[in-house]
Design an enzyme around this catalytic site. Structure first.
Site, PDB file in Angstrom:
ATOM      1  N   ARG A 168       0.909  -1.369  -0.071  1.00 36.68           N
ATOM      2  CA  ARG A 168       0.048   0.091  -0.126  1.00 36.68           C
ATOM      3  C   ARG A 168       0.894   1.194  -0.108  1.00 36.68           C
ATOM      4  NH1 ARG A 168      -3.299  -2.912  -1.512  1.00 36.68           N
ATOM      5  NH2 ARG A 168      -5.232  -3.349  -0.443  1.00 36.68           N
ATOM      6  N   GLU A 183      -3.957   7.213  -4.725  1.00 36.08           N
ATOM      7  CA  GLU A 183      -4.478   6.571  -6.104  1.00 36.08           C
ATOM      8  C   GLU A 183      -5.691   7.203  -6.701  1.00 36.08           C
ATOM      9  OE1 GLU A 183      -3.588   2.540  -5.641  1.00 36.08           O
ATOM     10  OE2 GLU A 183      -1.917   2.525  -4.976  1.00 36.08           O
ATOM     11  N   HIS A 194      -1.248   0.218  -9.925  1.00 34.94           N
ATOM     12  CA  HIS A 194      -1.845  -0.921  -9.080  1.00 34.94           C
ATOM     13  C   HIS A 194      -2.286  -2.289  -9.917  1.00 34.94           C
ATOM     14  CE1 HIS A 194      -3.916  -1.243  -4.882  1.00 34.94           C
ATOM     15  NE2 HIS A 194      -3.753  -2.546  -5.257  1.00 34.94           N
TER      16      HIS A 194
END
Ligand code: 8YV
Length: 318
Positions: free
Chosen positions: A237, A266, A285
């Site tokens: 993360r 994000e 991601h």
């Protein structure tokens, strides 16, 4: 009456059918995140929610959903969910472990190899017409084979990253909340305190969950402990890393390079400062992003949702 559920994103058809066979289902049938007001309204009458990492599940939402029994998060991570608020109301949370372990470990390796061997930098150089000749020192990187791999957060994914290191003849080190004799026996990995791992590893891979303990774990001090030749990779993360500190550290060349699949906030845009650095490889991601794994994640979340709203036990309770 069939239980009512809400799904916050377009899902692969088999997963949707699984839910539709047992429930009265409504879907935010888009690839964009569901707007907050739409989610709050849909939650009002829902027995279950199938959610994404981009949906904030907090006290406000739970207050709006008095009949809610389950939140089936389509991810292994659940830092988008306020677990204490859920527990207080007796709402069950489920996640999608195991099915994405290998895929995410592969992503860590993709970033390790790409950053160490300057893949993206080389690709950009060719695109810009900058490949003029060959010379002994041209775009030299660092070896992965035979190097020391240090994994921070050695759960399922971290363990899979370490296991892959055996095929590359790497020396394996790990740091975790607790030691894992099983992992040590399986892989030969050696447990180290964090600072010692950072000083020793040629590749530092973060695979820890985002918690109060890991938030901001990597800052200027930690980067300064790394080797000037080290490659830093984060597939966990973004907020585990202080991005501004990483930017300064990469500019100063310590660590030597980084590969990031996750970011503080994000999605990031083209103007993100890190993207201006030649020694940074970025991915949007993509850790679990294969066709087969996303299908498994969706069906796992769907099965958990259906199990609870039809009165059964969750398959993957958190
Ligand atoms: C997904 C992830 O991309 O499972 C996780 O925790 O970070 C990734 O697998 C994401 O969660 C999809 O919602």
């Amino acid at each position: 009456m069939a239980p009512r559920v809400y799904i916050t994103r377009r899902l692969p058809q088999p997963a949707l059918e699984l839910v539709a066979a047992a429930c009265d289902v409504a879907v935010w049938d888009q690839d964009e995140p569901v707007p907050r007001d739409v989610l709050l309204a849909a939650a009002r009458s829902a027995d279950g929610l199938l959610t994404m990492l981009s949906d904030r599940i907090d006290g406000e939402l739970l207050d709006a959903a008095p009949g809610l029994k389950v939140v089936a998060n389509m991810a292994v991570g659940y830092d988008n969910v306020d677990l204490a608020e859920l527990r207080r109301r007796g709402v069950i949370l489920t996640n999608t472990p195991d099915v994405l372990t290998a895929t995410t470990a592969d992503m860590a390796w993709t970033l390790m190899l790409a950053a160490a061997r300057r893949l993206v930098e080389g690709h950009k150089l060719i695109e810009a017409g900058g490949w003029q000749s060959w010379s002994p020192g041209f775009m030299t990187g660092h070896d992965v084979s035979g190097a020391t791999l240090g994994v921070v957060g050695a759960g399922r994914i971290g363990g899979a990253v370490l296991r892959r290191g055996r095929g590359f003849d790497m020396a394996l080190r790990y740091h975790n909340r607790s030691r894992s004799p099983e992992l040590e026996q399986q892989t030969g990995a050696q447990f180290l305190p964090l600072d010692a791992l950072l000083a020793e590893a040629d590749f530092v891979v973060v695979a820890a969950p985002l918690t109060a303990q890991t938030r901001g774990l990597f800052g200027a001090r930690e980067f300064a402990l790394m080797k000037p030749t080290a490659v830093f990779v984060n597939v966990a993360r973004g907020p585990i890393v202080q991005e501004a500190a990483l930017y300064q550290a990469l500019r100063a060349g310590r660590p030597w390079a980084a590969g990031l699949d996750v970011f503080e906030r994000e999605p990031i845009g083209a103007d993100h400062p890190l993207l201006g650095l030649p020694n940074l490889v970025a991915a949007p991601h993509l850790g679990s992003a294969t066709v087969s794994t996303r299908l498994k994640m969706a069906t796992t979340a769907a099965r958990n949702l259906v199990a609870v709203v039809t009165g059964g036990a969750p398959l993957n309770p958190v």
